[in-house]
Design a protein around this motif. Structure first.
Motif, PDB file in Angstrom:
ATOM      1  N   LEU A  43      -3.285 -13.534  17.175  1.00 43.81           N
ATOM      2  CA  LEU A  43      -1.660 -13.978  16.553  1.00 43.81           C
ATOM      3  C   LEU A  43      -1.179 -14.692  15.136  1.00 43.81           C
ATOM      4  N   LEU A  44      -2.483 -15.598  14.534  1.00 39.40           N
ATOM      5  CA  LEU A  44      -2.954 -15.648  13.233  1.00 39.40           C
ATOM      6  C   LEU A  44      -2.857 -14.189  12.336  1.00 39.40           C
ATOM      7  N   GLY A  70      -6.059 -14.642   4.770  1.00 39.21           N
ATOM      8  CA  GLY A  70      -5.527 -14.430   6.287  1.00 39.21           C
ATOM      9  C   GLY A  70      -6.851 -14.487   7.197  1.00 39.21           C
ATOM     10  N   VAL A  71      -7.228 -13.695   6.345  1.00 41.08           N
ATOM     11  CA  VAL A  71      -9.123 -13.851   6.999  1.00 41.08           C
ATOM     12  C   VAL A  71     -10.114 -14.787   6.555  1.00 41.08           C
ATOM     13  N   VAL A  72      -9.936 -16.337   5.650  1.00 39.10           N
ATOM     14  CA  VAL A  72     -10.771 -16.720   5.664  1.00 39.10           C
ATOM     15  C   VAL A  72     -10.234 -17.941   6.253  1.00 39.10           C
ATOM     16  N   GLN A  73      -9.076 -17.959   6.677  1.00 40.97           N
ATOM     17  CA  GLN A  73      -7.705 -18.929   7.982  1.00 40.97           C
ATOM     18  C   GLN A  73      -8.157 -18.959   9.343  1.00 40.97           C
ATOM     19  N   ARG A  74      -8.644 -17.122   9.658  1.00 36.07           N
ATOM     20  CA  ARG A  74      -8.792 -17.296  10.909  1.00 36.07           C
ATOM     21  C   ARG A  74     -10.270 -17.002  10.912  1.00 36.07           C
ATOM     22  N   PHE A  75     -11.428 -16.864  10.622  1.00 34.17           N
ATOM     23  CA  PHE A  75     -12.519 -16.863  10.174  1.00 34.17           C
ATOM     24  C   PHE A  75     -12.883 -18.729  10.677  1.00 34.17           C
TER      25      PHE A  75
END
Length: 116
Positions: A43-44, A70-75
């Motif tokens: 969803l993110l 977004g990649v960093v946020q999801r990680f």
């Protein structure tokens, strides 16, 4: 993105069923938790892709930056959520991580479906 979420949900239910069969009722919560992390992660990603698409209309470079963020946020989200579940909640690691990993297979299944 909807198809990935549907496949992830089905894989999560399969992981929960296998965890229940192997480890009993004590594995239900950890298995659901692991699957929920995978679903929230998707969803993110979906939200970030939509935002990047809107930003790309005015600034393509900012769109790429939004995707990187977004990649960093999801990680970070996955690390914190797994750490919280394993460390603070003391959930069983095998069903939690197993269901999380199985749910993440949805990306591979969708990739092979689109290639084939």
């Amino acid at each position: 993105m909807r198809s990935i979420l549907i496949i992830q949900f089905i894989l999560m239910l399969a992981g929960v069923a296998v965890s229940l069969w192997h480890q009993g009722e004590a594995a239900l919560l950890p298995a659901f938790y692991g699957g929920a992390i995978a679903l929230a992660n998707t969803l993110l990603l979906s939200r970030r892709v939509v935002q990047a698409g809107e930003i790309a209309k005015t600034s393509p470079q900012q769109s790429v930056n939004a995707l990187y963020f977004g990649v960093v946020q999801r990680f970070v989200f996955v690390l914190v959520a797994l750490g919280f579940g394993l460390g603070y909640l003391k959930l069983s690691p095998v069903p939690l991580l197993g269901t999380f990993m199985v749910s993440q297979l949805a990306y591979m299944l969708m990739g092979t479906r689109q290639v084939g």
